[in-house]
Design an enzyme around this catalytic site. Structure first.
Site, PDB file in Angstrom:
ATOM      1  N   GLU A 127      19.472  -2.397 -28.751  1.00 57.01           N
ATOM      2  CA  GLU A 127      19.798  -2.048 -30.172  1.00 57.01           C
ATOM      3  C   GLU A 127      18.849  -3.183 -30.767  1.00 57.01           C
ATOM      4  OE1 GLU A 127      20.182  -2.664 -33.992  1.00 57.01           O
ATOM      5  OE2 GLU A 127      22.187  -3.204 -33.187  1.00 57.01           O
TER       6      GLU A 127
ATOM      7  N   CYS B 152      21.262  -5.772 -39.030  1.00 56.25           N
ATOM      8  CA  CYS B 152      20.084  -4.746 -38.481  1.00 56.25           C
ATOM      9  C   CYS B 152      20.158  -3.639 -39.192  1.00 56.25           C
ATOM     10  CB  CYS B 152      20.162  -4.657 -37.023  1.00 56.25           C
ATOM     11  SG  CYS B 152      21.998  -4.171 -36.463  1.00 56.25           S
TER      12      CYS B 152
END
Length: 562
Positions: free
Chosen positions: A293, A327
């Site tokens: 990720e 994020c």
């Protein structure tokens, strides 16, 4: 040996404590912060269950007070990476053979330790080492880490109980084997829970792990390792090393027993890792699992029917909690002209009310960014924005690193939907807003979809269900986690499995069964209960009226050949 098929405790999300004035958790965290701030912790690596001290010490300082030292970690080199791999491979056979419920017990105990005696310490370590305020630390280091451990145990059992059907006379089953080799966990600074989940998820499924955390997260990572060991994690199952990325990569990605990587970090690093693995593919015993990720350029899209107050709160929280160092943080927003005046006023009022300072003062909503490198990058962007005709800073824009790495929450207004801060991930408390004409809602959805290489999180604010439906469909590939009338941060384990597509990663959904399936290799076993004893299938049998005796057929065949 027991032949029971065990149930596990039903996983429920850990309740979030609120740390309100007068609460017992508030007193405990303040006492723990004072104690940990005033001690200088010696932080070893952990290889094969042993504390490794190299003497090559690096200081650990709070980002909000970079002259104050709270610990020193012992930096390693390539030899320690090799030792960690050797330890992981040595531990593999016994750990893989251990009954799954015994592995489950270790991680369930770790969850209980985090929930109880270690809760204040893991939160304080995250507050001091990563400059998270108390609430952000609570939902991350305590609650999310506990949730990962408990829910992953539940998912593990569900995976093992999924079995194929069997036809008459056949007994079919599937076993989920750990990967052949070792797994490398490369973890980020911004979430203690992610840092803990990346090594424990593969380990839970019977793998052994080499774990390298970001240097700026070593303080809380080392405490997690202490908790895992107290919970009974055997030697060599998870090996924690503090080495440079190139040193780790040079050893690990050239090792024949490298079986997979569990990664969270920057897109550039992940793409380099993928290339490296591809170039070395012929060296490995198996095709490594690549689970990652990476970045995001996450959006909030507002329809003219949106509730302005809900939208303002989503922008304030989504863009600026933990200084935008998520994020999933909202870093670009699209606001219709008809709402802009009210939204602008409310957002600026919110930002003016933010208190900024050290995490030890629980009244501070904004704290420091993680390090000087991040501070310098963000301040350069802000200075460039001040000079650019396409940008107007309408809130914030100041910064100071004399004591800590403080960046003021900053809002940029642009008339250029392709402006640099609308496209590039900054990873800080900077939000860029584009105001569009109400009549161009659908056109603006296309802009949202096409602006960024990332596809991690995003949200739509609207009280018009047709508009919600349109946005949900047109932005189908723009976000792996999509929110309706909510900020684009705050995924909860078991509720919103997390991950994105495009340049944001492999979307293997941490916090769900999907992620755990990446750390096993299934073997199908078929057993014939009464095996056949004659090769002849029924169709080979003949009826008298449709065939000639075999001898006649053979005779005619010979005649034809001659």
């Amino acid at each position: 040996m027991s032949n029971a098929i065990y149930q596990v405790p039903t996983a429920v999300n850990e309740p979030v404590l609120n740390y309100a004035p007068g609460s017992p958790e508030r007193k405990e965290i303040l006492d723990t912060l004072r104690m940990m701030r005033n001690m200088r912790k010696d932080v070893p690596m952990y290889i094969d269950g042993k504390e490794i001290r190299t003497g090559n010490k690096k200081s650990i300082c709070p980002p909000h007070d970079h002259q104050h030292i709270i610990g020193d970690y012992h930096a390693g080199d390539k030899s320690h990476v090799t030792a960690a791999i050797d330890a992981a491979l040595k531990a593999k056979a016994a750990w893989s053979a251990l009954d799954w419920e015994q592995r489950a017990s270790i991680f369930l105990k770790a969850a209980e330790l985090l929930s109880g005696p270690y809760r204040a310490r893991i939160n304080a370590a995250t507050m001091l080492g990563q400059s998270k305020n108390v609430y952000q630390a609570e939902i991350d280091a305590a609650c999310e880490m506990i949730d990962f451990l408990r829910f992953n145990v539940q998912y593990m059992r569900e995976i093992y109980t999924q079995q194929p059907i069997s036809s008459k006379g056949i007994y079919n089953r599937v076993e989920q084997r750990p990967l052949e080799g070792f797994v490398f966990a490369l973890t980020p600074f911004n979430f203690t829970a992610i840092s803990g989940n990346l090594p424990t998820a593969p380990a839970m499924m019977g793998n052994t792990v080499v774990w390298k955390p970001a240097n700026t997260q070593i303080y809380s990572a080392s405490l997690l390792m202490e908790i895992f060991m107290e919970a009974g994690l055997p030697d060599g199952v998870i090996n924690l090393v503090y080495v440079s990325g190139p040193d780790a990569g040079d050893v690990i990605f050239n090792h024949p027993d490298f079986a997979g990587i569990h990664f969270t970090g920057s897109t550039g690093v992940f793409q380099d890792i993928w290339k490296n693995i591809g170039n070395n593919i012929s060296k490995y015993k198996s095709y490594p699992r690549i689970v990652g990720e990476t970045g995001g350029k996450d959006f909030i899209m507002a329809h003219p029917s949106a509730d302005p107050k809900a939208l303002i709160t989503a922008l304030s929280r989504g863009a600026f909690e933990f200084q935008g160092q998520k994020c999933s943080a909202a870093s670009r927003a699209y606001i219709p002209e008809s709402l802009w005046t009210e939204v602008k006023k409310g957002l600026i009022e919110d930002i003016k009310s933010f208190r900024m300072g050290p995490t030890e003062d629980l009244g501070n909503f904004i704290n420091a960014v993680i390090d000087e490198k991040s501070f310098d990058k963000l301040s350069r962007y802000i200075e460039n924005d001040k000079k650019d005709k396409d940008a107007e800073i309408i809130a914030g824009g100041n910064y100071d690193k004399s004591k800590g790495y403080f960046i003021e929450p900053t809002v940029i207004l642009t008339g250029n939907h392709a402006y640099i801060t609308m496209c590039e991930e900054l990873f800080g408390p900077v939000l860029t807003i584009y105001v569009y004409k109400d009549s161009e809602f659908e056109k603006t959805l296309d802009i949202v979809d096409q602006t960024s290489i990332y596809a991690l999180t995003g949200s739509i604010f609207s009280r018009d269900r047709y508009a919600v439906d349109l946005a949900t469909k047109k932005l189908q590939n723009a976000a792996g986690n999509f929110y309706i009338n909510d900020k684009c941060t705050g995924a909860v384990v078991g509720q919103q499995p997390f991950g994105g597509g495009r340049a944001s990663g492999t979307n293997d959904k941490a916090g769900s069964m999907i992620n755990l399936l990446r750390w096993v290799s299934p073997r199908t076993i078929k057993e014939a209960l009464v095996p056949p004893t004659d090769y002849r299938y029924p169709f080979l049998a003949s009826e008298k009226h449709e065939t000639q005796p075999a001898a006649q057929v053979e005779s005619k065949a010979k005649a034809a050949v001659s």
